[in-house]
Scaffold this active site. Sequence first.
Site, mmCIF file in Angstrom:
data_model
loop_
_atom_site.group_PDB
_atom_site.id
_atom_site.type_symbol
_atom_site.label_atom_id
_atom_site.label_comp_id
_atom_site.label_asym_id
_atom_site.label_seq_id
_atom_site.Cartn_x
_atom_site.Cartn_y
_atom_site.Cartn_z
ATOM 1 N N GLU A 53 0.815 -1.226 0.000
ATOM 2 C CA GLU A 53 0.000 0.000 0.000
ATOM 3 C C GLU A 53 0.845 1.271 0.000
ATOM 4 O OE1 GLU A 53 -2.761 -0.099 3.259
ATOM 5 O OE2 GLU A 53 -3.863 -1.786 2.434
ATOM 6 N N GLU A 103 -5.206 -8.648 0.820
ATOM 7 C CA GLU A 103 -5.792 -8.321 2.137
ATOM 8 C C GLU A 103 -7.275 -8.034 1.954
ATOM 9 O OE1 GLU A 103 -4.177 -5.095 4.524
ATOM 10 O OE2 GLU A 103 -2.134 -5.729 4.072
HETATM 11 C C1 BG6 Z 1 -4.113 -2.455 5.851
HETATM 12 C C2 BG6 Z 1 -2.656 -2.421 6.242
HETATM 13 O O1 BG6 Z 1 -4.413 -1.402 5.014
HETATM 14 O O2 BG6 Z 1 -5.042 -2.310 6.883
HETATM 15 C C3 BG6 Z 1 -2.393 -3.005 7.614
HETATM 16 O O3 BG6 Z 1 -1.867 -3.062 5.276
HETATM 17 C C4 BG6 Z 1 -3.421 -2.536 8.614
HETATM 18 O O4 BG6 Z 1 -1.071 -2.690 7.985
HETATM 19 C C5 BG6 Z 1 -4.795 -2.949 8.110
HETATM 20 O O5 BG6 Z 1 -3.201 -3.022 9.903
HETATM 21 C C6 BG6 Z 1 -5.940 -2.593 9.037
HETATM 22 O O6 BG6 Z 1 -5.964 -1.237 9.315
HETATM 23 P P1 BG6 Z 1 -6.043 -0.737 10.811
HETATM 24 O O7 BG6 Z 1 -5.742 0.700 10.761
HETATM 25 O O8 BG6 Z 1 -7.445 -1.017 11.262
HETATM 26 O O9 BG6 Z 1 -5.049 -1.548 11.535
#
Ligand code: BG6
Length: 460
Positions: free
Chosen positions: A164, A361
């Site tokens: 990202e 993801e």
């Molecule tokens: C993704 C990232 O966009 O979202 C992760 O690659 C991140 O590193 C995940 O932990 C969830 O986001 P957050 O802010 O809820 O932890």
Amino acid sequence: MISFPENFLWGAAASAPQTEGAALIDGKSPSTWDKWFELEPELFYDGVGPEHTSNTYFNYQEDVRLMKEMGLNSYRTSISWTRLLPDGKTVNPQAVTFYRHYFSEMVANGVEPIMNLFHFDMPWWLMEQGGWENRASVDHFAYYAKVAFEQFGDLVKQWSTFNEPLVHIECGYLGDAHYPKVYDFKRALQVGYHTLLAHAKAVAEYRKLNHQDGKIGIILNLSPVYSKSQSEADEKARVSADLIYCRSFLDTVVKGEFPQELIGLLAENHLLPVTESDDKGIFTANTVDFVGVNYYQPLRVQAPGNPRVPAQSPGDFARYYDWPEKVINPYRGWEIFPEGLYAIAMRLKNDYGNIPWYVSENGMGVSQEERFMNEEGVIQDEYRIDFVRNHLVELERAIAAGSSCYGYHMWTFLDCWSWLNAYKNRYGYYRVGLEKNYQRSPKLSSFWMAGVIQQNGFEN
Ligand code: BG6
């Protein structure tokens, strides 16, 4: 029956700084997160920093065993730049030992390691020299990539350069969620340019080692962009947002060139980054083998109210639109819109030569999950099962329509520390008991997913 192609990748994703722990031992030098926490711990959620995270540095054998038990055939995490090369030049033998053991454990258990090189964790020594704003960062990163390929290329056959890249640009240079927390559109664009150049140079390093017989790509957070209305102004905002947030990355890494429309937009607003004449050829020659797509939510925009000319922020091109009908995950505030995954798949098929890709993801962070714990201590995360099921239905529809998607990775396998929320929102198939020495315990979703993996699909 919803079913997936043979050899489909089923797995989960994480990152070194969010899982390893051991942030300041065994030769590792501080990343910017480590240093920032030391300087301003009050800015971190609940005052919890990156030092311990999920303790994977010590627990990886158990973690890999649990992955195998669940049936995962792949797992993406990242290498820590400051663990492997604490000063940017010298290989840390303890890092090599750790990563070789960790990756070998995965390979021996049928869990393919997919390794990413940068997950927002800029070395502090390099941040002190300007981080990605400094062009020297490009060659530092390419060198780090080369060392990682040489040290681990026999075990790792799928590499990605960045996770990202939009996030460290946006959160660090158009907001205050990442260091150095400045707001400067021009600097943000320079950081973006150097990041993409560093990506292309790392791909070049990989291509030089062609005996490694693997593939290299990048992980992008892609959101389909929808406009509030069909009006000319809203439509213009949609096209601009798509150029800035999606095509800037996708066109450059897949087609090897920046979109002309983006160059035009930036030129009109005196926002073009500083480049060198040889750069163009580096982008053209080093396109990716695959794209990993992190998909959480769509992007909805409308025309800006009173845009500044020249533009001083992305908001001068497009303003966020809060769609009244949206379904959200209230804990994270993100819209839940599984159809967006289908839209991305079709876009990659139609506009990007149907490049091979996988969902790198997708997932749902929920706070206070202990509310859903049954008497046996198992979190009944039906909401997560629904979330994944609905996204998989869209993914199968896309594959049936010809998309070359080859896998689905959940964020994440184990609850982990997060940049913005520490341990508030939990994402894992497995709970990590912070109060119980990081004890791992399966949630209901892990059993459901194990069944999906076993059948390579599910009854809907
Ligand atoms: C993704 C990232 O966009 O979202 C992760 O690659 C991140 O590193 C995940 O932990 C969830 O986001 P957050 O802010 O809820 O932890």
